[in-house]
Design a protein around this motif. Structure first.
Motif, mmCIF file in Angstrom:
data_model
loop_
_atom_site.group_PDB
_atom_site.id
_atom_site.type_symbol
_atom_site.label_atom_id
_atom_site.label_comp_id
_atom_site.label_asym_id
_atom_site.label_seq_id
_atom_site.Cartn_x
_atom_site.Cartn_y
_atom_site.Cartn_z
ATOM 1 N N UNK A 89 0.757 -1.104 0.067
ATOM 2 C CA UNK A 89 -0.016 -0.200 -0.001
ATOM 3 C C UNK A 89 0.645 1.162 -0.109
ATOM 4 N N UNK A 90 0.357 2.285 -0.480
ATOM 5 C CA UNK A 90 0.908 3.747 -0.551
ATOM 6 C C UNK A 90 -0.006 4.336 0.329
ATOM 7 N N UNK A 91 0.387 4.982 1.412
ATOM 8 C CA UNK A 91 -0.557 5.731 2.442
ATOM 9 C C UNK A 91 -0.284 7.019 2.111
ATOM 10 N N UNK A 92 -1.499 7.904 2.299
ATOM 11 C CA UNK A 92 -1.319 9.422 2.203
ATOM 12 C C UNK A 92 -0.034 10.042 2.975
ATOM 13 N N UNK A 93 0.263 9.456 4.264
ATOM 14 C CA UNK A 93 1.292 10.159 4.810
ATOM 15 C C UNK A 93 2.646 9.601 4.177
ATOM 16 N N UNK A 94 2.836 8.457 3.734
ATOM 17 C CA UNK A 94 4.025 8.224 2.958
ATOM 18 C C UNK A 94 4.145 9.038 1.625
ATOM 19 N N UNK A 95 2.985 9.340 1.007
ATOM 20 C CA UNK A 95 3.064 10.313 -0.115
ATOM 21 C C UNK A 95 3.524 11.542 0.264
ATOM 22 N N UNK A 96 2.986 12.160 1.363
ATOM 23 C CA UNK A 96 3.348 13.408 1.728
ATOM 24 C C UNK A 96 4.706 13.513 2.241
ATOM 25 N N UNK A 97 5.311 12.392 2.827
ATOM 26 C CA UNK A 97 6.450 12.377 3.130
ATOM 27 C C UNK A 97 7.416 12.378 1.974
ATOM 28 N N UNK A 98 7.241 11.515 0.787
ATOM 29 C CA UNK A 98 7.799 11.649 -0.538
ATOM 30 C C UNK A 98 7.981 13.146 -1.018
ATOM 31 N N UNK A 99 6.827 13.686 -0.991
ATOM 32 C CA UNK A 99 6.727 14.900 -1.546
ATOM 33 C C UNK A 99 7.506 15.948 -0.796
ATOM 34 N N UNK A 100 7.603 15.961 0.439
ATOM 35 C CA UNK A 100 8.073 16.975 1.412
ATOM 36 C C UNK A 100 9.606 16.825 1.189
ATOM 37 N N UNK A 101 10.196 15.631 0.792
ATOM 38 C CA UNK A 101 11.493 15.330 0.651
ATOM 39 C C UNK A 101 12.106 15.842 -0.603
ATOM 40 N N UNK A 102 11.246 16.145 -1.524
ATOM 41 C CA UNK A 102 11.739 16.615 -2.873
ATOM 42 C C UNK A 102 12.143 18.185 -2.953
ATOM 43 N N UNK A 103 12.672 18.496 -3.594
ATOM 44 C CA UNK A 103 13.410 19.960 -3.738
ATOM 45 C C UNK A 103 12.423 20.789 -4.102
ATOM 46 N N UNK A 104 12.758 22.224 -4.095
ATOM 47 C CA UNK A 104 11.659 23.368 -4.022
ATOM 48 C C UNK A 104 11.214 23.330 -5.797
ATOM 49 N N UNK A 105 12.190 22.964 -6.772
ATOM 50 C CA UNK A 105 11.870 23.105 -8.082
ATOM 51 C C UNK A 105 10.716 21.992 -8.347
ATOM 52 N N UNK A 106 11.136 20.655 -7.836
ATOM 53 C CA UNK A 106 10.194 19.578 -7.865
ATOM 54 C C UNK A 106 8.947 19.749 -7.451
ATOM 55 N N UNK A 107 8.979 20.556 -6.103
ATOM 56 C CA UNK A 107 7.492 20.541 -5.692
ATOM 57 C C UNK A 107 6.899 21.519 -6.432
ATOM 58 N N UNK A 108 7.582 22.711 -6.903
ATOM 59 C CA UNK A 108 6.663 23.667 -7.803
ATOM 60 C C UNK A 108 6.245 23.080 -9.171
ATOM 61 N N UNK A 109 7.001 21.983 -9.540
ATOM 62 C CA UNK A 109 6.868 21.485 -10.760
ATOM 63 C C UNK A 109 5.209 20.652 -10.588
ATOM 64 N N UNK A 110 5.203 19.854 -9.220
ATOM 65 C CA UNK A 110 4.252 19.037 -8.866
ATOM 66 C C UNK A 110 2.633 19.878 -8.772
ATOM 67 N N UNK A 111 3.099 21.334 -8.282
ATOM 68 C CA UNK A 111 1.953 22.098 -7.986
ATOM 69 C C UNK A 111 1.335 22.683 -9.350
ATOM 70 N N UNK A 112 2.271 22.986 -10.374
ATOM 71 C CA UNK A 112 1.869 23.124 -11.534
ATOM 72 C C UNK A 112 0.989 22.198 -12.469
ATOM 73 N N UNK A 113 1.404 21.025 -12.320
ATOM 74 C CA UNK A 113 1.169 19.869 -13.159
ATOM 75 C C UNK A 113 0.557 18.508 -12.106
#
Length: 348
Positions: A89-113
């Protein structure tokens, strides 16, 4: 639009999906503390289409999508299950941790797409499947693999520790520090004047006299139609332009417009149409729909990005200072001869 490159780069669309919003991602891009780049205004998000009405009669049974069975699935800790493959399983908490570990540029890319978030989940699921196979084959217990894992673990521990000792205090930056950096960057925070433009484009290949003559005749015909009382620029663009669209280019920053086009646009009144402009790809007729004056972005507008960048830069300074002090207290000793021999042998 196909020919937007004729006047500059395509305008960026900012569409933030619900899944990204739930994860608390920021759509703003970070800018340098000493020379931040002005941000182009966001375009309106596309409104979702209304759901189709339910059919009166039941349809034949079809296999349910894999995600339907997870609508109300929870982990043992009560967290939502986002996805599942096999027994993993992939939980919401695991996904939040995964996204939180990304750099600012990668997070901005996720927000845009937001579609990138779905891709990330699929990648995590694929990794889980590989991990299950690794464990089943006891591949991780091979001596050479175990040695690599030890090195990876050491590097990860060092990185996590360095992050802990170089994290700026919560009080940084103070309001005074924030204001000083903002004041130092005011000139870089200037948003240039913007023009809402539409265009009619007629392609013409350089050096092809027949194509050029044909394009000139088409332009003359279009101009005659535009001069007619009640002429609809959008309708004419859709019928006559090679782009086969309404010609609306949206808001374009002044510094993104080709000089030949900008010279025409700057002299137009609102809703006026330019004379044909010849560029290397063909002829362009521009309509000025509206204008926005230039302005300097305010501190509240850039606060989040500025704080993030200042904290990131301070963390880098603290890390360098910590490592320098550590080496000062524990001076390293190098065997220069062995090191030189090692380099010589590697070149052979």
């Amino acid at each position: 639009m196909k020919r937007l490159s004729a006047i500059g780069s395509p305008r960026s669309n900012l569409v933030v999906g619900a899944a990204v919003a739930i994860l608390g991602l920021s759509a703003g891009t970070a800018f340098a503390q000493t020379a931040p780049a002005p941000q182009r205004p966001a375009q309106p998000a596309v409104k979702p289409k209304p759901a189709a009405p339910a059919a009166a009669a039941p349809t034949p049974a079809t296999p349910a999508p894999a995600t339907q069975g997870l609508a109300s699935t929870k982990t043992a800790g009560g967290d939502d299950v986002i996805a599942r493959v096999g027994e993993a399983n992939i939980s919401a908490e695991e996904l939040r941790a995964y996204v939180g570990a990304l750099g600012a540029r990668e997070q901005a890319a996720l927000a845009k797409d937001p579609a990138l978030l779905s891709q990330a989940v699929r990648m995590l699921l694929a990794n889980r499947l590989v991990l299950q196979e690794v464990i089943a084959k006891r591949w991780d217990q091979r001596p050479n693999v175990a040695a690599q894992l030890d090195r990876v673990r050491e590097n990860a521990l060092v990185e996590i520790y360095l992050q802990s000792v170089s994290t700026p205090p919560e009080s940084f930056p103070s309001e005074d520090e924030l204001q000083k950096v903002y004041d130092a960057n005011r000139s870089a925070l200037l948003v240039p004047r913007q023009f809402h433009l539409a265009q009619i484009f007629v392609a013409a290949k350089d050096g092809d006299k027949a194509a050029e003559d044909k394009a000139r005749k088409a332009i003359e015909s279009i101009q005659a139609k535009l001069r007619a009382p009640g002429a609809d620029f959008g309708a004419i663009a859709q019928a006559e332009s090679n782009s086969k669209s309404s010609g609306d280019l949206g808001w374009v920053a002044e510094n993104q417009i080709r000089p030949e086009i900008k010279a025409q646009v700057q002299g137009l009144a609102k809703n006026a149409v330019s004379e044909p402009v010849r560029l290397d790809d063909g002829w362009h007729i521009i309509k000025l729909i509206d204008t926005k004056a230039s302005y300097t972005r305010t501190l509240p507008e850039v606060r989040e990005q500025l704080v993030q960048q200042m904290r990131s830069e301070r963390a880098a300074v603290l890390r360098r200072a910590y490592l320098a002090e550590l080496l000062k207290q524990n001076p390293p000793i190098l065997n220069e001869l062995a090191l030189s021999n090692l380099l010589d042998n590697s070149r052979k």
